[in-house]
Scaffold this motif. Structure first.
Motif, short mmCIF file in Angstrom:
data_model
loop_
_atom_site.label_atom_id
_atom_site.label_comp_id
_atom_site.label_asym_id
_atom_site.label_seq_id
_atom_site.Cartn_x
_atom_site.Cartn_y
_atom_site.Cartn_z
N PRO A 92 0.84 -1.19 0.00
CA PRO A 92 0.00 0.00 0.00
C PRO A 92 0.88 1.25 0.00
CG PRO A 92 0.12 -0.88 2.22
CD PRO A 92 0.86 -1.84 1.33
N ILE A 93 0.39 2.33 -0.58
CA ILE A 93 1.21 3.54 -0.71
C ILE A 93 1.38 4.26 0.62
CG2 ILE A 93 0.55 3.81 -3.12
CD1 ILE A 93 -1.21 6.21 -2.18
N ALA A 94 0.59 3.89 1.61
CA ALA A 94 0.68 4.49 2.95
C ALA A 94 -0.09 3.58 3.90
CB ALA A 94 0.10 5.90 2.97
N LEU A 95 0.04 3.87 5.19
CA LEU A 95 -0.70 3.10 6.18
C LEU A 95 -1.93 3.84 6.70
CD1 LEU A 95 2.14 1.39 8.24
CD2 LEU A 95 0.80 0.48 6.34
N SER A 96 -2.15 5.05 6.18
CA SER A 96 -3.36 5.80 6.54
C SER A 96 -3.87 6.51 5.30
CB SER A 96 -3.07 6.81 7.65
OG SER A 96 -2.34 7.92 7.15
N VAL A 97 -5.19 6.71 5.27
CA VAL A 97 -5.80 7.42 4.15
C VAL A 97 -5.29 8.85 4.09
CG1 VAL A 97 -7.99 8.26 3.22
CG2 VAL A 97 -7.85 5.95 4.17
N ALA A 98 -5.10 9.49 5.25
CA ALA A 98 -4.64 10.88 5.28
C ALA A 98 -3.27 11.01 4.63
CB ALA A 98 -4.59 11.39 6.72
N ASP A 99 -2.34 10.09 4.94
CA ASP A 99 -1.01 10.15 4.34
C ASP A 99 -1.08 9.89 2.83
OD1 ASP A 99 0.21 10.74 6.73
OD2 ASP A 99 0.91 8.70 7.12
N ALA A 100 -1.94 8.98 2.43
CA ALA A 100 -2.09 8.69 1.01
C ALA A 100 -2.64 9.91 0.27
CB ALA A 100 -3.01 7.49 0.82
N GLU A 101 -3.65 10.54 0.83
CA GLU A 101 -4.24 11.71 0.20
C GLU A 101 -3.24 12.85 0.11
OE1 GLU A 101 -8.98 11.17 1.29
OE2 GLU A 101 -7.66 12.27 2.68
N ALA A 102 -2.42 13.03 1.15
CA ALA A 102 -1.42 14.10 1.13
C ALA A 102 -0.37 13.84 0.05
CB ALA A 102 -0.75 14.21 2.50
N THR A 103 0.03 12.58 -0.11
CA THR A 103 1.03 12.23 -1.13
C THR A 103 0.49 12.45 -2.53
OG1 THR A 103 1.89 10.52 0.38
CG2 THR A 103 2.60 10.43 -1.91
N VAL A 104 -0.72 11.99 -2.77
CA VAL A 104 -1.33 12.14 -4.09
C VAL A 104 -1.57 13.61 -4.41
CG1 VAL A 104 -3.37 11.59 -5.48
CG2 VAL A 104 -2.33 9.83 -4.03
N ALA A 105 -2.00 14.39 -3.42
CA ALA A 105 -2.22 15.82 -3.63
C ALA A 105 -0.92 16.53 -3.98
CB ALA A 105 -2.84 16.45 -2.38
N LEU A 106 0.16 16.16 -3.30
CA LEU A 106 1.46 16.77 -3.60
C LEU A 106 1.90 16.45 -5.02
CD1 LEU A 106 3.94 18.34 -2.53
CD2 LEU A 106 4.90 16.13 -1.80
N ALA A 107 1.71 15.21 -5.45
CA ALA A 107 2.07 14.83 -6.82
C ALA A 107 1.26 15.62 -7.84
CB ALA A 107 1.86 13.33 -7.02
N ARG A 108 -0.01 15.83 -7.56
CA ARG A 108 -0.86 16.59 -8.47
C ARG A 108 -0.40 18.05 -8.55
NH1 ARG A 108 -5.24 15.51 -6.22
NH2 ARG A 108 -5.43 17.37 -4.93
N GLU A 109 -0.10 18.65 -7.40
CA GLU A 109 0.35 20.04 -7.36
C GLU A 109 1.68 20.22 -8.07
OE1 GLU A 109 0.46 20.81 -3.22
OE2 GLU A 109 -1.72 20.70 -2.95
N ALA A 110 2.54 19.22 -7.96
CA ALA A 110 3.87 19.30 -8.57
C ALA A 110 3.87 18.81 -10.02
CB ALA A 110 4.86 18.47 -7.75
N ASP A 111 2.71 18.35 -10.52
CA ASP A 111 2.58 17.84 -11.88
C ASP A 111 3.53 16.67 -12.11
OD1 ASP A 111 1.43 17.72 -14.39
OD2 ASP A 111 2.90 19.08 -15.29
N ARG A 112 3.56 15.77 -11.15
CA ARG A 112 4.39 14.57 -11.25
C ARG A 112 3.52 13.34 -11.48
NH1 ARG A 112 8.61 15.39 -13.24
NH2 ARG A 112 7.37 17.16 -13.92
N ILE A 113 4.04 12.38 -12.22
CA ILE A 113 3.35 11.10 -12.42
C ILE A 113 3.39 10.35 -11.10
CG2 ILE A 113 3.42 8.87 -13.59
CD1 ILE A 113 2.54 11.16 -15.39
#
Length: 321
Positions: A92-113
């Motif tokens: 899993p990409i994280a052990l909590s939904v909050a951490d997963a959402e923060a990671t995905v949001a950062l990737a979106r803001e940075a325009d990263r795959i």
């Protein structure tokens, strides 16, 4: 552009990524907290053997594959994204939904795959199963159930649900195109405080239900995903040989004087393309890095899987023996 990709984590699954990326001509570095292990793999594949921090900061890498213990995935992924790298993170990409959402949001803001390692999404037999669903061969879906059981693979952080279920949940989400509206989990711990058995019951909209059974204390190995529709049924069985992995059952149901009856048809084994799922997954990731197209198994899917795992997790003490 030929993406230069590094792998952080030289354990069992990380070594598979290393070998496959090398065969595809895109391995540019390996990294591990164990310096000797990183240097060993680096020497074997003629690439630099780095520390994780060196890989994150390297200007010689365009993307990273993270195959770490899951408690380190979110922190490492965010560090890599901040240095401008695309990432493929194992499940899993994280052990909590909050951490997963923060990671995905950062990737979106940075325009990263950002891609998640749901490797069975790229299995040729599953792709054939999804085409049956998309083409309407099975009719309207009514019930999906998966069994992923066997003996072994014990982890200090992951129970059977979190270790085994993400693969099947990713496939179920892809087939249904929706997240469940209700999830109920049951589990049992035989060895310590972590569940060795797990059942998930899922209710979707539109009369669709799903069930998942995962176990790491089972006397036999089973890897089966069954899909029941209003027109036909299909099974993806990864334990079967290549020519029997995808079976279509054209059973007919009807009512006779108020009672249901059915014809039992022999399975039709459908042809399955050649190709290893991990190779196809990494080829897809490389293509996304090159073209900037969104990956098939993206961060939103990873978050939905984590939400189901969280909702289905059962806390309990060790079972007395």
């Amino acid at each position: 552009m030929k993406p230069r990709i590094g792998v952080i984590g030289c354990g069992y699954w990380g070594s598979n990524h290393i070998r496959t990326l090398a065969s595809l001509g895109h391995l540019a570095a390996v990294a591990d907290i164990n310096a000797a292990r990183a240097e060993g793999f680096g020497s074997e594949y003629d690439v630099p053997g780095l520390t994780p921090q060196q890989a994150i900061e390297s200007d010689e890498l365009d993307a990273l594959v993270l195959a770490l213990p899951p408690q380190f995935h979110a922190e490492t992924a965010m560090a890599a994204i901040r240095t401008g790298k695309d990432v493929l993170v194992e499940k899993p990409i994280a052990l909590s939904v909050a951490d997963a959402e923060a990671t995905v949001a950062l990737a979106r803001e940075a325009d990263r795959i950002f891609m998640v390692g749901h490797v069975l999404r790229f299995h040729p037999a599953f792709e054939g199963l999804k085409k049956l669903v998309d083409d309407g061969v099975l009719g309207e879906l009514r019930y999906i159930h998966s069994h992923r059981v066997g003996l072994g693979k014990f982890h200090t952080e992951n129970d059977a649900l979190w270790d085994l279920a993400p693969h099947d949940l990713s496939m179920i989400l892809a087939l249904t195109g929706q997240a469940p509206v209700d999830v109920h989990g049951e589990g049992a711990a035989m060895l310590d405080h972590l569940s060795d058995f797990a059942h998930l019951h899922m209710r979707f909209s539109d009369r669709l239900k799903g069930h998942l059974f995962a176990s790491r204390l089972n006397p036999y190995r089973e890897r089966r995903l069954s899909v029941v529709g209003t027109k036909a049924m299909a099974v993806f069985d990864d334990v079967e040989p290549q020519h029997r992995k995808l079976a279509l059952y054209r059973h007919t149901l009807w009512q006779d004087n108020g009672a249901w009856a059915a014809t039992q048809e022999e399975p039709e084994y459908l042809p399955v393309e050649a190709g290893m799922p991990l190779t196809r997954e990494l080829e897809h990731f490389i293509d996304c890095v090159r073209t900037r197209n969104a990956p098939r198994a993206d961060g939103h899917e990873a978050i939905d899987v984590l939400k189901i795992l969280t909702a289905g997790t059962v806390s309990h003490d060790r079972t007395d023996r």
